[in-house]
Design a protein around this motif. Structure first.
Motif, PDB file in Angstrom:
ATOM      1  N   THR A   1     -11.997  -4.036   2.712  1.00  0.00           N
ATOM      2  CA  THR A   1     -10.663  -3.428   2.850  1.00  0.00           C
ATOM      3  C   THR A   1     -10.113  -3.105   1.461  1.00  0.00           C
ATOM      4  OG1 THR A   1      -9.796  -5.697   3.017  1.00  0.00           O
ATOM      5  CG2 THR A   1     -10.075  -4.471   5.067  1.00  0.00           C
ATOM      6  N   PRO A   2     -10.749  -2.180   0.740  1.00  0.00           N
ATOM      7  CA  PRO A   2     -10.379  -1.930  -0.655  1.00  0.00           C
ATOM      8  C   PRO A   2      -9.084  -1.148  -0.799  1.00  0.00           C
ATOM      9  CG  PRO A   2     -12.030  -0.359   0.049  1.00  0.00           C
ATOM     10  CD  PRO A   2     -11.849  -1.313   1.199  1.00  0.00           C
TER      11      PRO A   2
ATOM     12  N   LEU B   1      -5.879 -10.822   7.190  1.00  0.00           N
ATOM     13  CA  LEU B   1      -5.652  -9.556   6.486  1.00  0.00           C
ATOM     14  C   LEU B   1      -5.590  -9.681   4.972  1.00  0.00           C
ATOM     15  CD1 LEU B   1      -2.790  -8.239   8.794  1.00  0.00           C
ATOM     16  CD2 LEU B   1      -5.132  -7.348   8.716  1.00  0.00           C
ATOM     17  N   GLY B   2      -5.307 -10.866   4.448  1.00  0.00           N
ATOM     18  CA  GLY B   2      -4.996 -10.936   3.031  1.00  0.00           C
ATOM     19  C   GLY B   2      -3.801 -10.055   2.734  1.00  0.00           C
ATOM     20  N   ASP B   3      -3.934  -9.181   1.736  1.00  0.00           N
ATOM     21  CA  ASP B   3      -2.858  -8.251   1.386  1.00  0.00           C
ATOM     22  C   ASP B   3      -3.188  -6.812   1.779  1.00  0.00           C
ATOM     23  OD1 ASP B   3      -1.460 -10.345   0.358  1.00  0.00           O
ATOM     24  OD2 ASP B   3      -1.545  -9.689  -1.737  1.00  0.00           O
ATOM     25  N   ALA B   4      -4.190  -6.627   2.631  1.00  0.00           N
ATOM     26  CA  ALA B   4      -4.541  -5.266   3.030  1.00  0.00           C
ATOM     27  C   ALA B   4      -3.428  -4.615   3.842  1.00  0.00           C
ATOM     28  CB  ALA B   4      -5.845  -5.269   3.828  1.00  0.00           C
ATOM     29  N   ILE B   5      -2.679  -5.418   4.604  1.00  0.00           N
ATOM     30  CA  ILE B   5      -1.405  -4.991   5.209  1.00  0.00           C
ATOM     31  C   ILE B   5      -0.391  -5.984   4.684  1.00  0.00           C
ATOM     32  CG2 ILE B   5      -0.124  -4.569   7.336  1.00  0.00           C
ATOM     33  CD1 ILE B   5      -2.775  -3.990   8.728  1.00  0.00           C
ATOM     34  N   GLY B   6       0.360  -5.570   3.676  1.00  0.00           N
ATOM     35  CA  GLY B   6       1.048  -6.529   2.822  1.00  0.00           C
ATOM     36  C   GLY B   6       2.463  -6.896   3.187  1.00  0.00           C
ATOM     37  N   ASN B   7       3.050  -6.279   4.205  1.00  0.00           N
ATOM     38  CA  ASN B   7       4.398  -6.642   4.611  1.00  0.00           C
ATOM     39  C   ASN B   7       4.617  -6.193   6.046  1.00  0.00           C
ATOM     40  OD1 ASN B   7       5.702  -3.833   4.596  1.00  0.00           O
ATOM     41  ND2 ASN B   7       4.906  -3.974   2.500  1.00  0.00           N
ATOM     42  N   HIS B   8       5.748  -6.623   6.638  1.00  0.00           N
ATOM     43  CA  HIS B   8       6.015  -6.336   8.050  1.00  0.00           C
ATOM     44  C   HIS B   8       6.937  -5.146   8.240  1.00  0.00           C
ATOM     45  CE1 HIS B   8       9.519  -8.527   6.731  1.00  0.00           C
ATOM     46  NE2 HIS B   8      10.138  -8.311   7.867  1.00  0.00           N
ATOM     47  N   HIS B   9       7.310  -4.470   7.152  1.00  0.00           N
ATOM     48  CA  HIS B   9       8.270  -3.374   7.267  1.00  0.00           C
ATOM     49  C   HIS B   9       7.578  -2.040   6.971  1.00  0.00           C
ATOM     50  CE1 HIS B   9       8.728  -4.536   2.961  1.00  0.00           C
ATOM     51  NE2 HIS B   9       8.921  -5.747   3.439  1.00  0.00           N
ATOM     52  N   VAL B  10       7.537  -1.602   5.724  1.00  0.00           N
ATOM     53  CA  VAL B  10       6.993  -0.269   5.468  1.00  0.00           C
ATOM     54  C   VAL B  10       5.490  -0.177   5.741  1.00  0.00           C
ATOM     55  CG1 VAL B  10       8.791   0.482   3.883  1.00  0.00           C
ATOM     56  CG2 VAL B  10       6.842  -0.811   2.993  1.00  0.00           C
ATOM     57  N   ALA B  11       4.747  -1.256   5.495  1.00  0.00           N
ATOM     58  CA  ALA B  11       3.304  -1.208   5.731  1.00  0.00           C
ATOM     59  C   ALA B  11       2.991  -0.994   7.204  1.00  0.00           C
ATOM     60  CB  ALA B  11       2.635  -2.480   5.227  1.00  0.00           C
ATOM     61  N   PHE B  12       3.870  -1.479   8.095  1.00  0.00           N
ATOM     62  CA  PHE B  12       3.690  -1.288   9.523  1.00  0.00           C
ATOM     63  C   PHE B  12       4.266   0.048   9.987  1.00  0.00           C
ATOM     64  CE2 PHE B  12       2.346  -5.580   9.622  1.00  0.00           C
ATOM     65  CZ  PHE B  12       1.820  -5.853  10.875  1.00  0.00           C
ATOM     66  N   GLN B  13       5.496   0.323   9.602  1.00  0.00           N
ATOM     67  CA  GLN B  13       6.135   1.535  10.123  1.00  0.00           C
ATOM     68  C   GLN B  13       5.618   2.808   9.469  1.00  0.00           C
ATOM     69  OE1 GLN B  13      10.272   1.673  10.836  1.00  0.00           O
ATOM     70  NE2 GLN B  13      10.303  -0.262  11.959  1.00  0.00           N
ATOM     71  N   ARG B  14       5.187   2.722   8.211  1.00  0.00           N
ATOM     72  CA  ARG B  14       4.661   3.891   7.508  1.00  0.00           C
ATOM     73  C   ARG B  14       3.375   3.498   6.766  1.00  0.00           C
ATOM     74  NH1 ARG B  14       8.092   5.434  10.334  1.00  0.00           N
ATOM     75  NH2 ARG B  14       9.795   6.919   9.909  1.00  0.00           N
ATOM     76  N   PRO B  15       2.307   3.177   7.500  1.00  0.00           N
ATOM     77  CA  PRO B  15       1.082   2.703   6.832  1.00  0.00           C
ATOM     78  C   PRO B  15       0.465   3.741   5.905  1.00  0.00           C
ATOM     79  CG  PRO B  15       0.690   3.109   9.174  1.00  0.00           C
ATOM     80  CD  PRO B  15       2.171   3.184   8.970  1.00  0.00           C
TER      81      PRO B  15
ATOM     82  N   ASP C   1      -5.127   0.763  -6.141  1.00  0.00           N
ATOM     83  CA  ASP C   1      -5.485   2.141  -5.796  1.00  0.00           C
ATOM     84  C   ASP C   1      -4.661   2.500  -4.560  1.00  0.00           C
ATOM     85  OD1 ASP C   1      -6.639   4.493  -4.752  1.00  0.00           O
ATOM     86  OD2 ASP C   1      -8.610   4.002  -5.562  1.00  0.00           O
ATOM     87  N   MET C   2      -3.523   3.155  -4.787  1.00  0.00           N
ATOM     88  CA  MET C   2      -2.549   3.324  -3.714  1.00  0.00           C
ATOM     89  C   MET C   2      -3.070   4.211  -2.586  1.00  0.00           C
ATOM     90  SD  MET C   2       1.094   3.482  -5.772  1.00  0.00           S
ATOM     91  CE  MET C   2       0.601   4.740  -6.954  1.00  0.00           C
ATOM     92  N   ALA C   3      -3.756   5.286  -2.920  1.00  0.00           N
ATOM     93  CA  ALA C   3      -4.261   6.198  -1.891  1.00  0.00           C
ATOM     94  C   ALA C   3      -5.336   5.529  -1.042  1.00  0.00           C
ATOM     95  CB  ALA C   3      -4.800   7.464  -2.536  1.00  0.00           C
ATOM     96  N   LEU C   4      -6.234   4.790  -1.686  1.00  0.00           N
ATOM     97  CA  LEU C   4      -7.293   4.102  -0.951  1.00  0.00           C
ATOM     98  C   LEU C   4      -6.723   2.998  -0.071  1.00  0.00           C
ATOM     99  CD1 LEU C   4     -10.268   3.653  -0.331  1.00  0.00           C
ATOM    100  CD2 LEU C   4     -10.422   2.236  -2.403  1.00  0.00           C
ATOM    101  N   ALA C   5      -5.716   2.292  -0.570  1.00  0.00           N
ATOM    102  CA  ALA C   5      -5.098   1.232   0.227  1.00  0.00           C
ATOM    103  C   ALA C   5      -4.439   1.787   1.480  1.00  0.00           C
ATOM    104  CB  ALA C   5      -4.076   0.473  -0.612  1.00  0.00           C
TER     105      ALA C   5
END
Length: 302
Positions: A210-211, A232-246, A255-259
């Motif tokens: 999950t790079p 998950l570790g930090d591959a999905i790092g929070n419950h707000h923007v990472a979920f609503q706007r992955p 590497d923001m684009a790859l994440a």
């Protein structure tokens, strides 16, 4: 009753902390005869810009209002996954230790509340080598804290932090991350077990590349029959923007684009296989499920 020097240190670390520190939520699910529990390492205190800086401001403000969050300051929990099947006690990551942030580093105390000490851990499996995941590796004598454990890390993640050029290329803001990771990895250099994407690293535990957050970040699917959970570790790092706007890029990722691409892959897998999730920085113990919400997703606490 007599104690070794090491045992005395652990007991001394745990006792005062139990009175001084907030009690973060602990969550647990059952996977056949085994349990998957989270143990708290406290929380972080982060400037909002660490995550939010590259995000579209107007849309971000709407999400933050919905979650009653500040744009300026975040205090995410640190929840380590602990898998116990009666034979193995597998800890995913080791927390921050005492040298990263004063609000974190409470793992020994949290294990003590479960009636466990570091010597009870049989395996330590790393998702990645950022400070809040690996700096808790060493004790006060600079020896490995979980001294009975087998240490395991993805080969790509190990190679990245072991490379002497990483400290020169990671950027000034993260240079200390590289120095700190290398120092701790040197302590387990002769004992670490390296693994690859798709490998069953232990019975029922599958490594999943999950790079993006780091170059070699790994998540782990733990399965018993038809029941499974994803660490998950930090591959999905929070419950707000990472979920609503992955698909949004996050400043916390190297590497923001790859994440962002990795998050999309993970949500597809979670929904297709109906997986429970364990997130290092998800709230109230970090264990729950995922549901669809508008154009994204939402975290449902266990």
């Amino acid at each position: 009753m007599s104690f070794t020097k090491r045992e005395f240190l652990y007991r001394s670390m745990a006792a005062p902390l139990s009175l001084a520190l907030p009690r973060f939520a602990q969550a647990q699910i059952t996977l056949g005869p085994a349990t998957l529990t989270t143990v708290s390492d406290g929380s972080l205190v982060l400037p909002g810009s660490f995550i939010f800086e590259p995000m579209p401001e107007a849309d971000l403000d709407t999400i933050l209002r919905d979650f009653n969050l500040s744009k300026d300051r975040l205090t995410p929990e640190c929840n380590l996954a602990l898998f116990r099947d009666g034979t193995r006690n597998v800890l995913f990551d080791v927390g921050s230790g005492p040298d990263f942030m004063p609000s974190a580093g409470t793992l020994v105390n949290s294990l003590d509340r479960l009636g466990m000490t570091p010597e009870d851990i049989t395996h330590v499996v790393f998702t990645h080598a950022h400070p809040d995941h690996i700096w808790g590796l060493l004790d006060a004598f600079d020896d490995p804290l979980f001294y009975n454990a087998t240490y395991m890390m993805g080969r790509g993640e190990w190679d990245y932090w072991w490379n002497p050029e990483t400290v020169n290329t990671i950027g000034d803001a993260r240079a200390a991350f590289a120095v700190g990771a290398k120092r701790r990895m040197q302590a387990i250099e002769d004992a670490v077990v390296l693994f690859e994407d798709g490998q069953e690293i232990l019975p029922g535990i599958l490594a999943l590349s999950t790079p993006g957050h780091t170059p070699g970040h790994m998540a782990f699917e733990i399965r018993h029959g038809a029941t499974a959970a994803l660490v998950l570790g930090d591959a999905i790092g929070n419950h707000h923007v990472a979920f609503q706007r992955p698909n949004w890029e996050s400043g916390s990722d190297q590497d923001m684009a790859l994440a962002a691409k990795t998050r999309g892959m993970l949500f597809d897998r979670i929904m297709a296989d109906d997986l429970a999730v364990v997130g290092f920085h998800l709230p109230n113990g970090g264990i729950g499920r995922v549901d669809r919400f508008k154009d994204g997703f939402k975290f449902i606490e266990a």
